[in-house]
Each structure stands twice: as structure tokens, then as C-alpha cells.
Motif scaffolding. Structure first.
Motif, mmCIF file in Angstrom:
data_model
loop_
_atom_site.group_PDB
_atom_site.id
_atom_site.type_symbol
_atom_site.label_atom_id
_atom_site.label_comp_id
_atom_site.label_asym_id
_atom_site.label_seq_id
_atom_site.Cartn_x
_atom_site.Cartn_y
_atom_site.Cartn_z
ATOM 1 N N ASP A 13 0.829 -1.202 0.000
ATOM 2 C CA ASP A 13 0.000 0.000 0.000
ATOM 3 C C ASP A 13 0.867 1.256 0.000
ATOM 4 N N ASN A 14 1.857 1.246 0.856
ATOM 5 C CA ASN A 14 2.822 2.342 0.955
ATOM 6 C C ASN A 14 3.558 2.580 -0.355
ATOM 7 N N LEU A 15 3.998 1.477 -0.972
ATOM 8 C CA LEU A 15 4.751 1.599 -2.221
ATOM 9 C C LEU A 15 3.859 2.190 -3.318
ATOM 10 N N ILE A 16 2.607 1.727 -3.373
ATOM 11 C CA ILE A 16 1.688 2.276 -4.381
ATOM 12 C C ILE A 16 1.491 3.764 -4.118
ATOM 13 N N ASP A 17 1.339 4.084 -2.854
ATOM 14 C CA ASP A 17 1.073 5.461 -2.471
ATOM 15 C C ASP A 17 2.242 6.373 -2.811
ATOM 16 N N LYS A 18 3.455 5.933 -2.473
ATOM 17 C CA LYS A 18 4.609 6.836 -2.580
ATOM 18 C C LYS A 18 5.414 6.648 -3.858
ATOM 19 N N HIS A 19 5.283 5.495 -4.502
ATOM 20 C CA HIS A 19 6.150 5.226 -5.662
ATOM 21 C C HIS A 19 5.343 4.726 -6.848
ATOM 22 N N GLU A 20 4.156 5.291 -7.002
ATOM 23 C CA GLU A 20 3.256 4.886 -8.073
ATOM 24 C C GLU A 20 3.924 5.031 -9.446
ATOM 25 N N TRP A 75 5.518 -1.663 -14.672
ATOM 26 C CA TRP A 75 4.356 -2.406 -15.187
ATOM 27 C C TRP A 75 4.244 -2.245 -16.702
ATOM 28 N N LYS A 76 4.526 -1.032 -17.161
ATOM 29 C CA LYS A 76 4.421 -0.733 -18.595
ATOM 30 C C LYS A 76 5.336 -1.656 -19.400
ATOM 31 N N HIS A 77 6.464 -2.032 -18.821
ATOM 32 C CA HIS A 77 7.435 -2.861 -19.525
ATOM 33 C C HIS A 77 7.335 -4.342 -19.173
ATOM 34 N N SER A 78 6.272 -4.714 -18.451
ATOM 35 C CA SER A 78 6.132 -6.112 -18.061
ATOM 36 C C SER A 78 5.247 -6.869 -19.044
ATOM 37 N N GLU A 79 5.546 -8.174 -19.188
ATOM 38 C CA GLU A 79 4.686 -9.017 -20.037
ATOM 39 C C GLU A 79 3.455 -9.483 -19.264
ATOM 40 N N VAL A 80 3.494 -9.367 -17.933
ATOM 41 C CA VAL A 80 2.370 -9.825 -17.121
ATOM 42 C C VAL A 80 1.213 -8.835 -17.263
ATOM 43 N N GLU A 81 0.023 -9.351 -17.518
ATOM 44 C CA GLU A 81 -1.127 -8.463 -17.714
ATOM 45 C C GLU A 81 -1.788 -8.091 -16.390
ATOM 46 N N ILE A 115 9.988 -14.682 4.566
ATOM 47 C CA ILE A 115 9.417 -14.090 3.353
ATOM 48 C C ILE A 115 10.527 -13.961 2.310
ATOM 49 N N GLY A 116 10.304 -14.531 1.140
ATOM 50 C CA GLY A 116 11.276 -14.400 0.054
ATOM 51 C C GLY A 116 11.145 -13.018 -0.550
ATOM 52 N N PHE A 117 12.111 -12.158 -0.223
ATOM 53 C CA PHE A 117 12.004 -10.751 -0.605
ATOM 54 C C PHE A 117 12.035 -10.565 -2.127
ATOM 55 N N ASP A 118 12.876 -11.321 -2.805
ATOM 56 C CA ASP A 118 13.013 -11.141 -4.249
ATOM 57 C C ASP A 118 11.741 -11.573 -4.980
ATOM 58 N N ARG A 119 11.153 -12.688 -4.540
ATOM 59 C CA ARG A 119 9.901 -13.141 -5.151
ATOM 60 C C ARG A 119 8.759 -12.168 -4.879
ATOM 61 N N PHE A 120 8.760 -11.624 -3.670
ATOM 62 C CA PHE A 120 7.765 -10.611 -3.306
ATOM 63 C C PHE A 120 7.850 -9.442 -4.297
ATOM 64 N N LEU A 121 9.082 -8.992 -4.586
ATOM 65 C CA LEU A 121 9.246 -7.886 -5.536
ATOM 66 C C LEU A 121 8.887 -8.305 -6.965
ATOM 67 N N GLN A 122 9.154 -9.576 -7.305
ATOM 68 C CA GLN A 122 8.732 -10.073 -8.618
ATOM 69 C C GLN A 122 7.220 -9.910 -8.791
ATOM 70 N N ALA A 123 6.478 -10.273 -7.733
ATOM 71 C CA ALA A 123 5.018 -10.173 -7.809
ATOM 72 C C ALA A 123 4.572 -8.720 -8.012
ATOM 73 N N LEU A 124 5.270 -7.783 -7.357
ATOM 74 C CA LEU A 124 4.861 -6.375 -7.436
ATOM 75 C C LEU A 124 5.220 -5.728 -8.760
ATOM 76 N N THR A 125 6.301 -6.194 -9.374
ATOM 77 C CA THR A 125 6.826 -5.494 -10.545
ATOM 78 C C THR A 125 6.498 -6.227 -11.846
ATOM 79 N N GLY A 126 6.080 -7.491 -11.739
ATOM 80 C CA GLY A 126 5.827 -8.269 -12.955
ATOM 81 C C GLY A 126 7.103 -8.657 -13.676
#
Lengths: 475, 475
Positions: free
Chosen positions: A281-288, A295-301, A444-455
């Protein structure tokens, strides 16, 4: 006092915007993001960074400058009588001028420049990156030492920083203490072969016992949680894993948490839910802007929807047994359908998440045989008090459990797991021998967590210098 | 929304102090430090921790409870009709009762208890620690898994947390980004023999090249600073160091910082001065009680004065050449007096600090031959642009330098240093080949920094699980 005075003087030397009028007014040193946020943009500034594009017109040259502090460039406008020798794409420069409102649509602020000094030139033929080209992520991966200069890779670095900071600060606010657990341990995971060993010169042992690189800080955290009940550690984990998938690294970051005086699995799920969703939530809020750029450069829809679900929706929950039932009900969708007692594959994890409307899912209470000896068993005699958290796209990002805190049960579990060198665990048994406490923990796997957020599909593009079995180690 | 509702419900279940009146009022769960700070102390609470002493009187039993959150104990007062089976020193308990003002001098608040439940008993004969005994620090060091339960060792853990947090937060406020540099690298420090090597099962190589454990994150930080100009990393460093002194560990924590667009050594000293003095100032301000507790048990005299100097006095500065002159002027005080071109020993470092009235001292511009190839040389052709920071009691805690950013000079330095495998440094040379920038960096030994603040003589007592050449690795 003298120190403060000295500090004042040196500060004055470098940032003189608020000095009294009799002193020479030196320009303020700004990063690109600071320049773009200057409002009203009237100040004399010095900005430093790397040239990301050059456009020469008849009477004017437009330069774009980046410095990793934002996805935006600072436009520099130079009149043609300004001599700038050696200026090429990739050069590092120091630009001095005045920030003004831009007459162009693309940016609000630009730098009307008086002087551009090239600090380090860059041969555009030899440089692996070309101007105005977004190189493939696989191509960039070959140049680990240079790729952070690409806007995409730089943005990932900034997000790593922000996410680490938010996770730490949430836990600290909740009364957790960060502790430092060792890289080198005696734990060889029963010779399972997926640990690295640390040796000295000529492959000789260094300590009195063989030392291995940590595959988890859990046991050390358990010891510390029996002194300070809420602790966490956040650092590198090393596994000599032969997997060559896009989800595996030999060196990755894990956030591990241990809580004493807790025997309720839902304290684990509540903490994980609150910690991760508030961080996102914080990341969306502060680093949208950063997120949207990635996201624009991700293949994940539909990434925005997924990430929003991680931040704002209720995390779903089901038992392992329920999960098996769901998978069996939809058996037609799988090559192989797991029976009760078998582990899930990536396709099953993905299905369970989509079954829950692409929301994160906690799967609880796995069969005893699938999980390690330290997990507390349920009264059913079949399952353990554990939980795995599945995320959209990446699958498992977190695992936790109630730990067995009774020494007799723990010994029985160790024997049943076939552990032979129980004497190596005497210190671990001591924790249950002297003032034992019910306790839970998670990783918590930090790198996988970031994978999910960034696609970002390949975990190698989330860490700056990836180490994995199929990847050359170049630096 | 649903998530929030669920969170509310679970929160209500555990901490019900502000629920509406129709719900059952459950006691609040408090740590020891929260209990002692309850004012007015009127609430029903549950407190959990370990028993640090038991005193039985005719009609009443006094228990002391600790949980690592403060150096103070919570006094629990139990009337004798309260049955508490298996209660011994070291047991873990859950105590339910009412916080009240204490009629005794030693504390303001105590727990008038209704129920004490022993969660894990502790055999006082077998337990290595005895009630009301402050065991020697060397004795405690043998029990790394249990010693954090001692008030002293627990306090050190808390201070580590606070100091790490303050350092990180200062740097972040100053615009630095935290990055994650790898543990496993290709850098073998020229086969000097003091690096650990990471091997897989049966001492086999895992990657396509031999991989070593990091002895410094500097080179990787330099690469990242050429993308985001202000970066730092804070993590473990591993050195197969054969030193058996009380200042050396094989695994220790280092804060490493790199700043691009900076070629002035005084930007390094200003940053270090401000970073360390503000961190210490903060610790004194917020954790005075913890510090004073540790100082009380230290053999080092006048620690308050020393730590105050670190926080508030001006850090002194001198060149290496001036330092040699000072040492030579006082030659009678040393067994051996260094000539120009030779390194200082511990006794010389200590003398230089006491010469500056026990204030931290920056010693700048060492001879070329004493320092690594990456440091920029001065125009005198004899010295480099580097700085070491000496602290009272512990000596060197920090070293920094301006880096050589010109590729030709860097190659010359490498050749003159006798580096043979220059091809392994091609990526490092690339940083100077493409958009090179003047840059500086530094490393702070976190454990030594804490040694200076706490007066702990042996660095093995600053880290929870020390690894060193003379120390058995037990867990």
C-alpha cells in the motif's frame, strides 16, 4: 560546538542558498528528482548525471540527463554557442544553469544551461547500450556492472530500497528488534547437498568444525526470540540449488521473523497479511510512478489489479486438505493431480490463486511428511501447524509455522525424520530444555515478493548481481 | 475492506482495551517495558517472560520477570495462596494481574498477580546460569544460544538494533539508497589467502568460476554509484583472518558507502563525522539507561566522557605525515617508532587519539605503498587521498578514500601493485571507460563502532554468534 561550526562552514561551502548576502552565492547541488520538483523553478543549480539523449537543432541542443533518482529525465537546453567537447550518449556531466518553467509539454521544468562539463566521456561504439534503445532484459543481464544505469534496472534498485525500508519500519513499529544472524554455521542440512561450504585457502577447513553457509536463519532466530520475544533478520541466504528456473537463485534475500509466546498460526497469518499489504500500500502510495513504469514494460497483464489485491483485498485462507479437494475437482486442467500427501507444483499454486480471484492465499496445515521436523503437529496426528502464502504469478512467497516447543516431541520428530547427528542439535534442544516457550516464525522471500509487485518474470532481474546455477559469475 | 474488518476482529480478540462494553474485557498483553511505563498503572494485563529471581516471604512471594525489552525487571507480587508449580529461576511464565503503584522504592510499578502459568520449566541444576549471579563475560560466551537471556547480552542486542536503524535512517534522509551487494564474488584478493571460498558438496566448484566470500562490497558499490550516485550497503563481511586478537572476527558487519560526483576527501570526513556523531547523540538521548547499564559493567574507565566526545566534540584531523612527526616526538613511549612509509600499530593509534584529548581523529593521506591500488594519488606523487578514522579504545573504525576514476592511472596503479589477473577486473575498468565519474567511498566497522560506545573489550561479545579463528563454531 566546534564540530557544528565546522559542519556549518562546510555546508555553506557546498549549499549556499541561505547564506547572507555578503557571501558569494554558489549554486545549489541538485539531483534530477530534486530539480524536477523545484517549484517555482528559479534557482541557480548544478546537476550531475549521465547523458541519456542528445538532440541537435539549428540554434539549440537538447540534452537529457538522468541520475537514477527518478524515471524522468531532466531536459537541458543549451544554446549553440556553448562549446561542449566529448559529449556523447552515456557521458557523465556536470551542468550549471538556471531551472526554468519548460515551454514544452513533456516536462514542467527544464535547465537553461550556462556550462556543461563532461566529467567522463563514453565511446558510443564500445558502450554496450545504445541511445534511445530499450535493450532486452536478457541482453542487459549480461552487463551486471552497467545495467543499473538503464532506467528500468535503476528503478528496480530504488524499489528494493523502499520496500526494505518499509518492511523494517513496520516491524520495528510493532515492537520487533532486528538481529544479525551468521552467514557461516555448522548446519549442513543433513548433508543434503544443497548447502555451500566455506573453506579457506586450498580448500582447507578454517574452523574446528566444517562451516556451511546459512540456508535459513531460523534456528539462530529461535535462540534470540527466547531472550527478546519479537525478532527479525533480513539478509542473504545461500543455497547450492541446482534449479535453473526463473524463480531460483543461489543467493537471495529473506526476511525471517520469530515470535515467542505465540502458538496460534493466525498470529502468523495476521502479521504477514498486515506487513505485506501495508508495505505494498505504501509503495503504491509513494512510488506509483516507478511501479507504473515497471508495469508498462512487463509481459504480465493486469498488474495494477494484482498489486492492488495484494495491498487492499482480504488474503484468502484454506487448508491443504481443502486445496487438494479443489484441485481434484478441477482435475481436467492439470497434467498431474496431486493426491493427499503430495506437494503442489507451480501450476497447482497458480490455479489456487486464480481460484481465489487472483488474491493472495494462505494454505494451512500440510501433511507431516511434507514438512520439516521443527513444526508442531496438529492433534489429528496427520498435519502440522504451518502455512504457505501463495501470490499471483510467483506462487510461494512466504512460509511459516508454529514451532515444536516440547523437547520430547521435538526429539521424536527428529528421529522420525531420520536425523542422525542429533548431538549437533544439542544447543537447539537446550532452547526447549531451559525455559521453553511456545513460538512461531516465518520467512518471506524478498526477491519473489518484488517479482510479484513489478511483474518481472525472471528473479535474476530483481537483484543487482544475481548468482544462480545457470548463470556465469562475472564480478 | 474485508481485510481490515478481519484485522479488527483479530485485534479485538487479542488487545481489547478499547472495545465496547458489551464485549468481554480481555486483559492487554504487555511487554515488561510497556508494563513499567503504564501510567497510571491500573490495567489488567498479561505479561510474559523469564523468571530472573524468586524471593519467598511468609505470606507473599516476589518474582522478577524479564523479557529483553529493558534492563529493568517487572516485580510480580504473589500472595502465598497462589499455587505455582514448577516455578524456578529461568522458567518462562505468563502472568495475569493488575499493574499497581509499587509501595517499594526500587520500582514505581509492580504486578499484583492473579495467575502465574509456567510455560516452560527450567532445571536450575542443569541451567548454565545461576540466579542472582552476574557470570563472567568469558563464561557466558561459551553459551551463545543462551547468553542473550542475560541482561547484559540482551542489552547489546537492543543497541545493535537501534544503532543499525539510526545509521540507516540518517543516510536515507541524506538521499542515499540502500543496495544489496553479493556475498559470493569472483574477487579472491589476489590469492592473498584471507578470503573464504564457497564450494558445493564434496568441495566441488558450483559456478563456472571459483567463488569467494565478499571481503568488501566496495567494487560492487562503485558500479551501483555510477547509476544512483549515493548508495550504501550494510551487511556481513567474511575474512579468513588468522588474527586471534580481541579486535578481529571472521564474520563482521560493515556499513559501506559510495558517493559519485565527489572528489573531495572532506566530503567523506564531513559525512562520517555527521553520521557517527548524530547516531551516537541519538543513542545517548534515547537509550541512556541501556548505555549506562553497559558502562557500569565495563572495565574501560570514563566511558561517558569518551562517548560524549564521539557525539559532541569536533573530530580532529591530521595528515599521516603529521602523525608520524607526533609519534617521533614522543618516541620514548613506544617500543617501536614508525618511520615515514610504515603503518601504525595499535599502541600508536591509541597514542594519537589520546594526543587529541581522547577525541576521534581522522588521519589523512597515507603513503602510496601502504594503501590499495584503487585510491587516487595526490600531486605530491607520494601519498593517496585517503582517510582512516581512529576512535578512543578501539583504534580504526572507518576508512575511506577518493577512488581513482581515470582508466590509465588505474591500470598503472594495478600494474605497480603487482596485480596479474587484470582481465578479472575488466568490468571494474569499464566503470572508468564509460561515463566515469569522480567518486569517494568509505567503510565503517559496525562492531568496532559499538565496542567504542559500550566499552566491551572483546568484539566477540558485540555480535550474538561470533565466528573467529580462535573460537569454536558451535551452532
Amino acid at each position: 560546538m566546534f564540530r557544528l561550526l565546522r559542519k556549518c562552514l562546510t555546508t555553506t561551502r557546498r549549499f549556499c542558498t541561505d547564506t547572507s548576502s555578503f557571501m558569494v552565492r554558489e549554486p545549489k547541488i541538485c539531483t534530477v528528482v530534486q530539480s524536477l520538483n523545484e517549484n517555482p523553478p528559479t534557482e541557480d543549480v548544478v546537476v550531475r548525471g549521465w547523458i541519456s539523449s542528445i538532440r541537435k537543432h539549428k540554434n539549440v541542443t537538447f540534452l537529457h540527463l538522468q541520475d537514477g533518482t527518478t524515471t524522468d529525465d531532466l531536459q537541458i537546453v543549451a544554446l549553440d554557442d556553448l562549446p561542449i567537447p566529448n559529449l556523447t550518449y552515456g557521458s557523465s556531466v556536470e551542468a550549471k544553469g538556471r531551472l526554468v518553467r519548460s515551454p514544452y509539454d513533456k516536462q514542467e521544468v527544464e535547465l537553461s544551461v550556462e556550462e556543461v562539463k563532461v566529467l567522463g566521456s563514453c565511446d558510443p561504439e564500445a558502450y554496450p547500450f545504445k541511445s534511445k534503445k530499450m535493450h532486452d532484459i536478457e541482453y542487459r543481464r549480461q552487463f551486471q556492472h552497467l545495467r543499473p544505469r538503464n532506467k528500468f534496472d535503476g528503478t528496480v534498485l530504488r524499489l528494493r530500497h523502499e520496500a526494505s525500508r518499509d518492511l523494517r519500519s513496520y516491524l520495528t513499529d510493532e515492537g520487533f528488534y532486528e538481529v544479525h544472524t551468521p552467514i557461516m554455521t555448522t548446519n549442513d542440512c543433513e548433508g543434503a547437498g544443497y548447502v555451500f561450504k566455506a573453506v579457506a585457502h586450498e580448500n582447507k577447513e578454517f574452523f574446528d568444525k566444517p562451516s556451511f553457509l546459512t540456508v535459513s536463519a531460523q534456528f539462530h532466530l529461535e535462540a534470540l526470540s527466547h531472550a527478546i520475544p519479537k525478532v527479525f533478520t533480513f539478509g542473504p541466504i545461500l543455497r547450492a540449488d541446482h534449479s535453473k528456473t526463473r524463480h531460483h537463485l543461489s543467493e537471495f534475500y529473506m526476511l525471517e521473523i520469530e515470535m515467542a509466546f505465540c502458538d496460534d498460526l493466525h498470529e502468523v497469518t495476521d502479521l504477514v497479511d498486515a506487513l505485506l499489504s501495508e508495505t505494498v500500500d505504501n509503495l503504491i502510495d509513494k512510488h506509483e510512478k516507478d511501479l507504473k513504469y515497471l508495469w508498462k514494460h512487463s509481459e504480465v497483464e493486469d498488474l495494477m489489479k494484482t498489486v492492488d489485491a495484494i495491498a487492499k483485498e482480504s488474503y484468502q485462507g484454506m487448508t491443504y486438505t481443502e486445496a487438494v479437494e479443489i484441485l481434484q475437482k478441477h482435475r481436467k486442467q492439470f497434467d498431474y493431480v496431486p493426491k493427499w500427501g503430495e506437494d503442489f507444483g507451480k501450476e497447482h499454486e497458480r490455479f489456487l490463486v486464480s481460484h481465489c480471484n487472483q488474491c493472495p492465499v494462505f494454505v494451512e496445515e500440510y501433511p507431516i511428511a511434507l514438512k520439516p521436523f521443527y513444526m508442531k503437529r496438529n492433534v489429528d496426528g496427520k498435519t502440522v501447524k504451518n502455512v504457505d502464502l501463495l501470490y499471483p504469478h510467483v506462487g510461494e512467497v512466504c512460509g511459516g509455522s508454529v514451532r515444536e516447543d516440547n523437547i520430547d516431541n521435538l526429539k521424536r520428530n527428529m528421529e522420525e525424520s531420520g536425523i542422525k547427528n542429533i548431538e549437533a542439535f544439542e544447543w537447539y534442544l537446550d532452547l526447549r530444555r531451559f525455559g521453553s516457550v511456545p513460538h512461531c516464525g516465518l520467512g518471506i522471500g524478498f526477491d519473489r515478493f518484488l517479482q510479484a509487485l513489478t511483474g518481472i518474470k525472471n528473479i535474476k532481474d530483481i537483484v543487482p548481481f544475481p548468482r544462480s546455477y545457470d548463470n556465469s559469475i562475472t564480478m
